[in-house]
Design a protein around this motif. Structure first.
Motif, mmCIF file in Angstrom:
data_model
loop_
_atom_site.group_PDB
_atom_site.id
_atom_site.type_symbol
_atom_site.label_atom_id
_atom_site.label_comp_id
_atom_site.label_asym_id
_atom_site.label_seq_id
_atom_site.Cartn_x
_atom_site.Cartn_y
_atom_site.Cartn_z
ATOM 1 N N SER A 126 0.832 -1.215 0.000
ATOM 2 C CA SER A 126 0.000 0.000 0.000
ATOM 3 C C SER A 126 0.861 1.258 0.000
ATOM 4 C CB SER A 126 -0.924 0.011 1.224
ATOM 5 O OG SER A 126 -1.855 -1.038 1.133
ATOM 6 N N GLU A 127 1.949 1.230 0.761
ATOM 7 C CA GLU A 127 2.827 2.407 0.855
ATOM 8 C C GLU A 127 3.483 2.689 -0.496
ATOM 9 O OE1 GLU A 127 2.940 -0.205 2.938
ATOM 10 O OE2 GLU A 127 1.998 0.717 4.689
ATOM 11 N N GLU A 128 3.988 1.627 -1.145
ATOM 12 C CA GLU A 128 4.625 1.792 -2.454
ATOM 13 C C GLU A 128 3.623 2.301 -3.483
ATOM 14 O OE1 GLU A 128 7.986 -1.767 -2.387
ATOM 15 O OE2 GLU A 128 5.883 -2.267 -2.762
ATOM 16 N N PHE A 129 2.405 1.730 -3.437
ATOM 17 C CA PHE A 129 1.380 2.161 -4.391
ATOM 18 C C PHE A 129 1.032 3.628 -4.188
ATOM 19 C CE2 PHE A 129 -3.043 3.083 -5.353
ATOM 20 C CZ PHE A 129 -3.061 2.805 -6.717
ATOM 21 N N ASN A 130 0.828 4.017 -2.948
ATOM 22 C CA ASN A 130 0.460 5.410 -2.666
ATOM 23 C C ASN A 130 1.535 6.369 -3.168
ATOM 24 O OD1 ASN A 130 -1.964 4.731 -1.458
ATOM 25 N ND2 ASN A 130 -1.089 4.599 0.597
ATOM 26 N N ALA A 131 2.791 5.985 -2.994
ATOM 27 C CA ALA A 131 3.894 6.851 -3.423
ATOM 28 C C ALA A 131 3.920 6.997 -4.945
ATOM 29 C CB ALA A 131 5.225 6.286 -2.921
ATOM 30 N N PHE A 175 1.462 6.403 -7.090
ATOM 31 C CA PHE A 175 0.249 7.057 -7.594
ATOM 32 C C PHE A 175 0.345 8.567 -7.397
ATOM 33 C CE2 PHE A 175 -4.095 8.545 -7.752
ATOM 34 C CZ PHE A 175 -4.632 7.796 -8.796
ATOM 35 N N ALA A 176 0.828 8.969 -6.236
ATOM 36 C CA ALA A 176 0.975 10.404 -5.954
ATOM 37 C C ALA A 176 1.954 11.060 -6.934
ATOM 38 C CB ALA A 176 1.453 10.603 -4.522
ATOM 39 N N PHE A 177 2.987 10.305 -7.326
ATOM 40 C CA PHE A 177 3.985 10.835 -8.260
ATOM 41 C C PHE A 177 3.347 11.151 -9.619
ATOM 42 C CE2 PHE A 177 7.196 10.266 -11.576
ATOM 43 C CZ PHE A 177 8.170 11.146 -11.149
ATOM 44 N N TYR A 178 2.474 10.263 -10.082
ATOM 45 C CA TYR A 178 1.864 10.460 -11.402
ATOM 46 C C TYR A 178 0.584 11.293 -11.348
ATOM 47 C CZ TYR A 178 5.329 7.409 -13.417
ATOM 48 O OH TYR A 178 6.523 6.889 -13.839
ATOM 49 N N ASP A 179 -0.057 11.330 -10.201
ATOM 50 C CA ASP A 179 -1.240 12.186 -10.030
ATOM 51 C C ASP A 179 -0.767 13.535 -9.495
ATOM 52 O OD1 ASP A 179 -3.802 13.194 -9.688
ATOM 53 O OD2 ASP A 179 -4.065 12.222 -7.730
ATOM 54 N N LYS A 180 -0.057 14.252 -10.359
ATOM 55 C CA LYS A 180 0.646 15.455 -9.901
ATOM 56 C C LYS A 180 -0.302 16.561 -9.413
ATOM 57 C CE LYS A 180 5.003 15.005 -12.408
ATOM 58 N NZ LYS A 180 4.943 13.560 -12.510
ATOM 59 N N ASP A 181 -1.525 16.580 -9.986
ATOM 60 C CA ASP A 181 -2.436 17.646 -9.574
ATOM 61 C C ASP A 181 -3.326 17.224 -8.408
ATOM 62 O OD1 ASP A 181 -4.060 15.834 -10.807
ATOM 63 O OD2 ASP A 181 -4.860 17.212 -12.323
ATOM 64 N N LEU A 210 -6.902 1.190 -9.956
ATOM 65 C CA LEU A 210 -5.505 0.838 -10.211
ATOM 66 C C LEU A 210 -4.925 0.032 -9.058
ATOM 67 C CD1 LEU A 210 -3.241 1.055 -12.233
ATOM 68 C CD2 LEU A 210 -2.511 3.177 -11.138
ATOM 69 N N GLU A 211 -5.376 0.340 -7.857
ATOM 70 C CA GLU A 211 -4.913 -0.392 -6.674
ATOM 71 C C GLU A 211 -5.288 -1.875 -6.750
ATOM 72 O OE1 GLU A 211 -4.824 0.329 -1.825
ATOM 73 O OE2 GLU A 211 -6.221 1.421 -3.083
ATOM 74 N N ILE A 212 -6.467 -2.163 -7.310
ATOM 75 C CA ILE A 212 -6.900 -3.556 -7.484
ATOM 76 C C ILE A 212 -5.879 -4.332 -8.312
ATOM 77 C CG2 ILE A 212 -8.625 -5.029 -8.612
ATOM 78 C CD1 ILE A 212 -10.702 -2.843 -7.914
ATOM 79 N N VAL A 213 -5.351 -3.683 -9.349
ATOM 80 C CA VAL A 213 -4.437 -4.339 -10.280
ATOM 81 C C VAL A 213 -3.029 -4.463 -9.711
ATOM 82 C CG1 VAL A 213 -3.359 -4.191 -12.557
ATOM 83 C CG2 VAL A 213 -5.770 -3.578 -12.273
ATOM 84 N N CYS A 253 -1.728 -3.769 -6.423
ATOM 85 C CA CYS A 253 -1.375 -4.020 -5.032
ATOM 86 C C CYS A 253 -1.427 -5.505 -4.678
ATOM 87 C CB CYS A 253 -2.300 -3.250 -4.082
ATOM 88 S SG CYS A 253 -1.723 -1.561 -3.843
ATOM 89 N N SER A 254 -0.650 -5.876 -3.667
ATOM 90 C CA SER A 254 -0.624 -7.249 -3.185
ATOM 91 C C SER A 254 -1.984 -7.682 -2.705
ATOM 92 C CB SER A 254 0.382 -7.389 -2.036
ATOM 93 O OG SER A 254 1.647 -6.933 -2.440
ATOM 94 N N GLU A 255 -2.690 -6.794 -2.020
ATOM 95 C CA GLU A 255 -4.041 -7.068 -1.534
ATOM 96 C C GLU A 255 -4.978 -6.010 -2.083
ATOM 97 O OE1 GLU A 255 -5.006 -9.645 0.136
ATOM 98 O OE2 GLU A 255 -3.002 -10.461 0.403
ATOM 99 N N PRO A 256 -6.143 -6.414 -2.607
ATOM 100 C CA PRO A 256 -7.094 -5.409 -3.089
ATOM 101 C C PRO A 256 -7.514 -4.486 -1.953
ATOM 102 C CG PRO A 256 -7.749 -7.610 -3.788
ATOM 103 C CD PRO A 256 -6.630 -7.767 -2.787
ATOM 104 N N PRO A 257 -7.938 -3.262 -2.285
ATOM 105 C CA PRO A 257 -8.377 -2.329 -1.243
ATOM 106 C C PRO A 257 -9.603 -2.844 -0.543
ATOM 107 C CG PRO A 257 -8.948 -1.501 -3.419
ATOM 108 C CD PRO A 257 -8.089 -2.709 -3.630
ATOM 109 N N VAL A 258 -9.708 -2.520 0.729
ATOM 110 C CA VAL A 258 -10.872 -2.937 1.513
ATOM 111 C C VAL A 258 -11.963 -1.888 1.370
ATOM 112 C CG1 VAL A 258 -11.696 -3.504 3.804
ATOM 113 C CG2 VAL A 258 -9.398 -4.161 3.133
#
Length: 270
Positions: free
Chosen positions: A196-201, A203-209, A260-263, A265-270
């Protein structure tokens, strides 16, 4: 002393959906979606033994020659492994719902479109009651006759196959295993699953706005970045296919964090 446990149902000429699952699980011991290595050797030996037991004549070649001939016949993509679709050819099933599924949803792009249609609450899961409707629609479109008990068997079998934790839900990554392996971009991504931490980082990098979604061009860059960092090989065609498949989860070209997290991440979002 009891002998080694024999694989279930190998001696049967026809298999039901449930029996097919039993055979698959028996040999895919590590659950990676293939029968390979020692699993494949064990499968071949037990298949030969079962065939002899029901009077199927077997040529007197060495085991190695027989395995080579066997793989030439059934390993259609020549990767030295047997996947579920290939096993279905080896063991003719009474009603092969897996092949039926693949005939209707033959590509990852089509799969994503179907997934979106049935994951109506966009939870990242199909509930057991949604699965039944999904299969019913699938069988109608494939022009396969069925009755209510058979539909119930298919539903229960797929739940047994993919609902590993027994919560009555099927995640996107689980259901995608019904696709042929070469079409299943989610299996390809298994080597690059993020926390989750890696994904958030990333995603934030590419979701610049900070809008909470990315577009197709940003997804393209994100996928390339992921593959380069993880030293994975990917052709331009593969990248295009994966991007197209994932964008089928988008809403009007906007791919939101949850999809995107579903695809990735190790575990799908709850």
């Amino acid at each position: 002393m009891a002998g080694p446990q024999q694989a279930p149902h190998l001696h049967l000429a026809e298999l039901t959906a449930s029996q097919f699952l039993d055979v698959w699980r028996h040999f895919d011991a590590d659950g990676n979606g293939y029968i390979e290595g020692k699993e494949l050797e064990n499968f071949f030996q037990e298949l030969e033994s079962a065939r002899k037991g029901v009077g199927v004549d077997s040529k007197n070649d060495s085991l190695g020659d027989k395995m080579k001939e066997f793989m030439n016949k059934y390993d259609r993509n020549a990767d030295g492994k047997i996947e579920m679709a290939e096993l279905a050819q080896i063991l003719p099933t009474e009603e092969n719902f897996l092949l039926c599924f693949r005939q209707h949803v033959g590509s990852s792009s089509e799969f994503m479109e179907v997934w979106r249609r049935y994951d109506t609450d966009r939870s990242g899961y199909i509930e057991a009651n949604e699965l039944k409707g999904f299969l019913s629609d699938l069988l109608k479109k494939a022009n396969r006759p069925y009755d209510e008990p058979k539909l119930q068997e298919y539903t229960q079998t797929i739940l047994r196959m993919f609902d590993m934790n027994g919560d009555g839900k099927l995640g996107l990554s689980e259901m995608s295993r019904l696709l042929p392996v070469q079409e299943n971009f989610l299996i390809k991504f298994q080597g690059v699953k993020l926390s989750s931490e890696e994904f958030n980082a990333i995603f934030a990098f590419y979701d610049k706005d900070g809008s909470g979604f990315i577009d197709e061009n940003e997804l393209d860059a994100l996928l390339k970045d992921l593959y380069e960092k993880n030293k994975k090989e990917m052709s331009i065609q593969q990248l295009t296919n994966y991007r197209k498949s994932i964008m089928n989860l988008s809403d009007g070209g906007k791919l939101y964090r949850k999809e995107l997290e579903i695809v990735l991440c190790s575990e799908p979002p709850v």
